[in-house]
Design a protein around this motif. Structure first.
Motif, short mmCIF file in Angstrom:
data_model
loop_
_atom_site.label_atom_id
_atom_site.label_comp_id
_atom_site.label_asym_id
_atom_site.label_seq_id
_atom_site.Cartn_x
_atom_site.Cartn_y
_atom_site.Cartn_z
N GLY A 124 -2.27 88.18 133.26
CA GLY A 124 -3.36 88.64 132.40
C GLY A 124 -3.76 87.60 131.38
O GLY A 124 -4.95 87.40 131.11
N GLN A 125 -2.77 86.88 130.82
CA GLN A 125 -3.06 85.86 129.82
C GLN A 125 -3.83 84.69 130.42
O GLN A 125 -4.71 84.11 129.76
N LEU A 126 -3.53 84.35 131.65
CA LEU A 126 -4.26 83.27 132.31
C LEU A 126 -5.74 83.61 132.43
O LEU A 126 -6.62 82.76 132.19
N PHE A 127 -6.03 84.86 132.79
CA PHE A 127 -7.43 85.30 132.88
C PHE A 127 -8.11 85.19 131.52
O PHE A 127 -9.24 84.70 131.42
N LEU A 128 -7.42 85.64 130.47
CA LEU A 128 -8.01 85.57 129.13
C LEU A 128 -8.24 84.12 128.71
O LEU A 128 -9.27 83.80 128.10
N ASN A 129 -7.30 83.24 129.03
CA ASN A 129 -7.47 81.82 128.67
C ASN A 129 -8.69 81.22 129.37
O ASN A 129 -9.43 80.43 128.78
N LEU A 130 -8.87 81.57 130.63
CA LEU A 130 -10.05 81.09 131.36
C LEU A 130 -11.33 81.57 130.70
O LEU A 130 -12.31 80.84 130.60
N LEU A 131 -11.32 82.82 130.24
CA LEU A 131 -12.49 83.38 129.58
C LEU A 131 -12.75 82.68 128.26
O LEU A 131 -13.90 82.30 127.95
N PHE A 132 -11.69 82.49 127.45
CA PHE A 132 -11.86 81.84 126.14
C PHE A 132 -12.33 80.40 126.28
O PHE A 132 -13.04 79.89 125.42
N MET A 133 -11.93 79.75 127.36
CA MET A 133 -12.32 78.37 127.60
C MET A 133 -13.84 78.21 127.63
O MET A 133 -14.39 77.15 127.26
N LEU A 134 -14.53 79.26 128.05
CA LEU A 134 -15.98 79.20 128.24
C LEU A 134 -16.77 79.73 127.06
O LEU A 134 -18.00 79.72 127.08
N VAL A 135 -16.08 80.24 126.02
CA VAL A 135 -16.79 80.86 124.90
C VAL A 135 -17.74 79.89 124.23
O VAL A 135 -18.93 80.17 124.07
N LEU A 136 -17.23 78.75 123.81
CA LEU A 136 -18.05 77.82 123.03
C LEU A 136 -19.24 77.29 123.81
O LEU A 136 -20.39 77.37 123.33
N PRO A 137 -19.08 76.74 125.03
CA PRO A 137 -20.26 76.26 125.75
C PRO A 137 -21.25 77.36 126.08
O PRO A 137 -22.46 77.14 126.08
N LEU A 138 -20.75 78.58 126.35
CA LEU A 138 -21.66 79.68 126.65
C LEU A 138 -22.51 80.03 125.44
O LEU A 138 -23.74 80.12 125.53
N MET A 139 -21.87 80.25 124.29
CA MET A 139 -22.61 80.63 123.10
C MET A 139 -23.59 79.53 122.68
O MET A 139 -24.73 79.79 122.32
#
Length: 439
Positions: free
Chosen positions: A57-72
């Motif tokens: 589950g943490q790996l999935f969350l890390n992948l999601l957080f990785m994309l926060v800055l470029p997405l926003m």
């Protein structure tokens, strides 16, 4: 061509994602319940939780957080440049912007009111809260004990970064959002070939990030199974009851906005019967619910607006294209309610000033939210970081998020169509004319 339209993804083959997520949810809960009955402290259960489910589950969350800055960053720049078309469309653009801001604010206020009245996060077990920060007990205590105590002046000054790169590295996404908005405004005011190429580069980066998000979202069923197994195996049914209250709060707020606020708005501001509005919009609303993608629903939304609701094409195309990327009533409502729910879970008290800041962040975040399934999760993570709540906390809601995503996307599209009706009426179109039922 708007970046909203560019992000449309082809329909999936085989079992739909929401069914896969539901299966993952059921597998995780059933497996976790069996493990809890067998004994959460047993070596086998502890091993499964600590070395399989929790890391997965943490790996999935890390992948999601990785994309926060470029997405926003990219989505906000593109959103501002699209809204920048207001200058060429005059009254239509300004009315769209004002109506979007007002009704989105009402949606967020409804979410905040509901979460305050029901308080679904107050009964959340602190042990579950701290488990989400497994491996960093010191950080858990620092976060749960911290309170946002900045004054209004300090918060306003903190919005403007001295060094945007440093702000990004420190997780100060509000400052990065401000820089992105300013960059978007500058692009609108400087229509040269060079700035157009820069915008195309930002568009390309946004599409790459969206592609990565789409790839990560496909892992959601497995992440949900892992996270639900870990939570249920460790803490039993109490966690599920908290999730049930949270889901009820979201659905209640969506229902109030979708079946009370929007019909009244359409009737008194748009001059259209709510019965006719929902009848002629049902195809788009159901498509949005089934796909959980406002951008993927855009062609159907345009068809309903022009053929069923009989709105002028100039108004419908502008308002709905902008709306697919910037007019997210349901998303903004969900983000505000979810942020306060998680804030309650972590025992952080927010004053009215901080809650007004949350409202503003949700409005901006809804502009920068990807119009794809789970597109609001990175925005929630960003807001949580600003409020000193661990962004990993979104793991609590992943199990029920898919169904709630479908509901809030349906509200997004309903809000887009309602805005188009009101703008068309204000532009002199006859919205009282009956049209044949969609068939």
């Amino acid at each position: 061509m708007s970046h909203a339209a560019a992000t449309v993804t082809p329909p999936e083959r085989g079992l739909a994602l929401h069914w896969k997520v539901l299966i993952g949810f059921a597998v995780g809960i059933i497996g976790g319940a069996i493990a809890y009955l067998a004994g959460p402290q047993s070596a086998i259960v502890s091993g499964l939780v600590d070395y399989v489910a929790a890391p997965g589950g943490q790996l999935f969350l890390n992948l999601l957080f990785m994309l926060v800055l470029p997405l926003m960053f990219t989505a906000l720049i593109l959103g501002v440049t699209e809204i920048g078309d207001i200058a060429s469309l005059g009254r239509i653009g300004w009315r769209t912007l004002i109506y979007t801001g007002v009704v989105t604010s009402i949606a967020i206020a409804i979410g905040l009111l509901v979460v305050h009245l029901i308080e679904p996060g107050r009964a959340f077990d602190p042990a579950v809260r701290d488990a989400l920060l497994a491996g960093s007990a010191q950080k858990a205590h620092a976060i749960t004990d911290s309170k946002p105590t900045l004054s209004v002046i300090e918060m306003i000054l903190g919005i403007v970064p001295r060094n945007v790169v440093k702000a990004a590295s420190n997780g100060d996404f509000l400052a990065v959002m401000f820089f992105a908005i300013m960059l978007g405004v500058a692009l609108v005011l400087t229509p040269t070939p060079a700035t157009q190429r820069f915008r195309e580069a930002i568009q390309g980066l946004n599409e790459l990030v969206m592609k990565l998000i789409g790839m990560v979202v496909k892992l959601t069923p497995y992440a949900v199974a892992c996270l639900m197994f870990a939570l249920t195996a460790r803490f039993g049914w109490d966690t599920l009851m908290t999730l049930a209250w949270y889901a009820f709060s979201v659905l209640l707020a969506i229902a109030i906005h979708g079946f009370v606020v929007l019909p009244l708005w359409v009737r008194f501001m748009g001059g259209m019967s709510p019965r006719r509005f929902f009848r002629d919009s049902q195809e788009a609303i159901l498509t949005a619910f089934s796909t959980a993608s406002s951008t993927g629903t855009l062609p159907t939304t345009l068809k309903c607006a022009e053929q069923n609701l009989r709105l002028p094409p100039k108004v419908a195309r502008f308002v709905l294209t902008i709306g697919a990327s910037a007019n997210h009533h349901g998303t903004a409502l969900f983000e505000g309610l979810t942020v306060l729910f998680l804030v309650q879970c972590f025992g952080v008290e927010l004053g009215w000033v901080q809650q007004i800041m949350v409202l503003g962040l949700c409005i901006l975040g809804s502009i920068g939210t990807a119009g794809v399934p789970a597109g609001s999760l990175p925005v929630i993570a960003m807001i949580l970081t600003y409020l000193h709540v661990p962004p990993e906390a979104i793991g609590i809601i992943l199990g029920v998020d898919r169904f709630l995503d479908m509901c809030r996307t349906a509200l997004n599209v309903t809000g887009d169509l309602a805005t188009a009706v009101v703008v068309a009426r204000r532009e002199g179109a006859d919205t009282t004319e009956e049209a044949p039922a969609a068939g």
